[in-house]
Design an enzyme around this catalytic site. Structure first.
Site: not given
Length: 545
Positions: A64, A97-98
């Site tokens: 994550d 988020t990545t």
């Protein structure tokens, strides 16, 4: 011999930084780019995991982006902006988020090449701002409306989110739990007002992720106190949540009571016993037979003597209820927390069919089921073989819950698997060719930067990215230029077979809100870093002021 052009803005002059400003700008961009490159291998369903080790050797295994960047030790000020970028995406969308970090790194890479070609930073930032606005407009047009009662579509969106996690193989279990949890707490008249605080995830080791379940009632991470022989199972439970202590009152701080003979000691013990019996009689009189006691900081919430008399009164006791859980318990059981024994009346109690202590792995917990007039809350029991697996399952389930929430808010979805980025890239490239200024270069580079997502997805899946991305661009160009090929707009990458497929039909869906936010946040962060041309260290005295 022609004169070397100095830094300025004369007509026809090529922009060039002085050495100091150039070095600072490059330092900032390269630091942020390196951080983005560090986590790009974690992107997608075939991405790698990272092992994070803290100073005291606590290990976290995750892919994550927000978790990796949040726990990573980052010293460069520009790189810290990417950490804040991932946090912003996590708050706004809950997932992606990545992706947002990788897109920002790609944009910065294109900015470096544009600066080398003599394009002014202001021209680049303005053009990228326009490209971002246009991309968000196109995204809105591409979005497919979603019926909030379409459970299968919501499960597909949650499965797409879970597909890139460590626990991806359990997405068929976790995705329905995430969807059903959100739908249970959702008000159908106001689907955008979902509060994820109404979903409590309790982590228990022992078993596997297959054992994760949505509990039809309330689960408390505490044992019932049976030291004095108190009950561990109560039918027709009448539950009270108290915030006062069932223990003898203590003197104020730094005061002492000096006992000089046995008669005084006996009198003190007798008074203590009478005080506790008086409290328990009032509790019993209210009809309460299950007592939840909030954890006390100043003194013991219960003593052995009070537990003895509570056991005699056949009252089940669950102590050390956390202060943070009080609101959730009160909302679930439809009861009112009581701060003084005199306020404990039958109307302040919650009612349930059964309250009992159950075994869960090596530990025990209290489960309350058959709650009368239960509030709009959900308890999820998350299981796993060890601490690392449970923590990652908890993070993944939280991301899936956020995705379902955002999907219900926007009521629109788009195809996943790089389909959106490829479509936007083709559209913006066509737009760039209609411009006759230097902005054309920046918008064309912005369009190419978006292709980093399908490229990295295919590279991480060990597929030929050059061929796949070329085919994907051709499909989307045909979809935008030929009316009979409009169905190709939903095509994206199939990373298992290494080919293209209709992701809309296959159920690879993502909320449009998540994509819009990731493009907006990545562009804002890239422009902010691009516009910094100097680094000024403050004087220590000024910093303190």
């Amino acid at each position: 011999m022609p004169a070397v052009p100095s830094t300025g803005s004369s007509a026809g002059e090529r922009y060039s930084d002085n050495k100091l400003k150039h070095d600072i700008r490059m330092s900032n961009m390269n630091a942020a780019k390196q951080l983005a490159d560090a986590i790009r291998t974690s992107l997608g369903p075939r991405g790698m995991d990272k092992m994070l080790v803290s100073a005291n050797n606590d290990v976290t295994i995750t892919n994550d982006g927000a978790t990796i960047l949040n726990k990573m030790e980052v010293s460069h000020p520009a790189a810290k902006m990417l950490v804040e970028l991932a946090k912003s995406q996590d708050i706004a969308a809950g997932d992606g988020t990545t992706s947002v970090t990788v897109i920002c790194g790609s944009l910065l890479n294109k900015c470096i090449s544009l600066l080398a070609r003599g394009v002014h930073p202001t021209v680049i930032s303005d053009a990228m701002g326009k490209a971002c606005d246009k991309a968000c407009e196109i995204l809105e047009d591409m979005s497919i409306p979603l019926d909030i009662n379409d459970r299968d579509a919501l499960i597909n969106a949650a499965t797409t989110s879970l597909g890139s996690k460590v626990v991806a193989q359990y997405s068929n279990i976790l995705a329905p739990i995430a969807v059903d949890s959100v739908l249970k707490i959702m008000d159908p008249e106001r689907p955008e007002m979902v509060d994820l605080k109404d979903i409590k995830i309790l982590r228990k080791s022992g078993g596997t992720i297959d054992d994760t379940e949505m509990v039809p009632g309330l689960v408390l991470d505490s044992r019932s106190s049976k030291a004095a022989g108190g009950p561990t199972k109560v039918a027709d439970a009448k539950i009270a949540l108290i915030q006062f202590c069932i223990s003898p009152p203590k003197t104020d701080m730094e005061n002492n009571v000096i006992v000089s003979d046995y008669q005084q000691m006996d009198r003190i013990l007798k008074e203590e016993r009478n005080y506790i019996i008086g409290l328990i009689k009032k509790i019993k009189a209210s009809g309460c037979n299950v007592l939840l006691i909030q954890k006390s900081i100043l003194r013991d919430a219960v003593t052995d003597l009070s537990l003895h008399y509570l056991a005699k009164a056949k009252i089940m006791v669950v102590r050390d209820v956390e202060r943070d859980d009080v609101e959730f318990i009160a909302k679930t059981l439809r009861l009112q927390p009581v701060a003084h024994v005199d306020q404990l009346t039958p109307d302040k109690l919650g009612h349930a069919e059964v309250a009992k202590e159950v075994q869960c792995g090596a530990d025990k917990m209290v489960k309350i089921t058959g709650i009368v007039n239960m509030g709009n809350t959900v308890s999820v029991l998350c299981r796993g073989s060890n601490k690392l697996v449970i923590e990652e399952a908890d993070r993944s389930l939280h991301d899936a819950l956020c995705i379902v929430k955002r999907t219900l808010e926007s009521e629109k979805v788009v195809a996943g698997g790089g389909a959106v980025e490829a479509a936007l890239s083709v559209y913006l490239e066509t737009l760039a060719t209609t411009l006759g200024s230097r902005e054309q270069l920046a918008i064309a580079e912005f369009a190419e930067a978006l292709l980093v997502i399908p490229k990295v997805l295919s590279v991480n899946a060990a597929k030929d990215s050059t061929e796949l991305v070329a085919k994907l661009r051709a499909y989307h160009h045909a979809a935008q230029t030929k009316p009979d090929k409009a169905h190709l707009a939903g095509y994206g990458l199939d990373l298992v077979k290494g080919e293209l497929k209709n992701n809309l039909a296959e159920g690879v869906l993502e909320p449009s809100l998540s994509k819009v936010k990731s493009i907006q946040f990545a562009t804002e962060a890239a422009i902010t870093i691009l516009r910094i041309d100097d680094l000024i260290k403050l004087h220590p005295e000024e910093q303190q002021q």
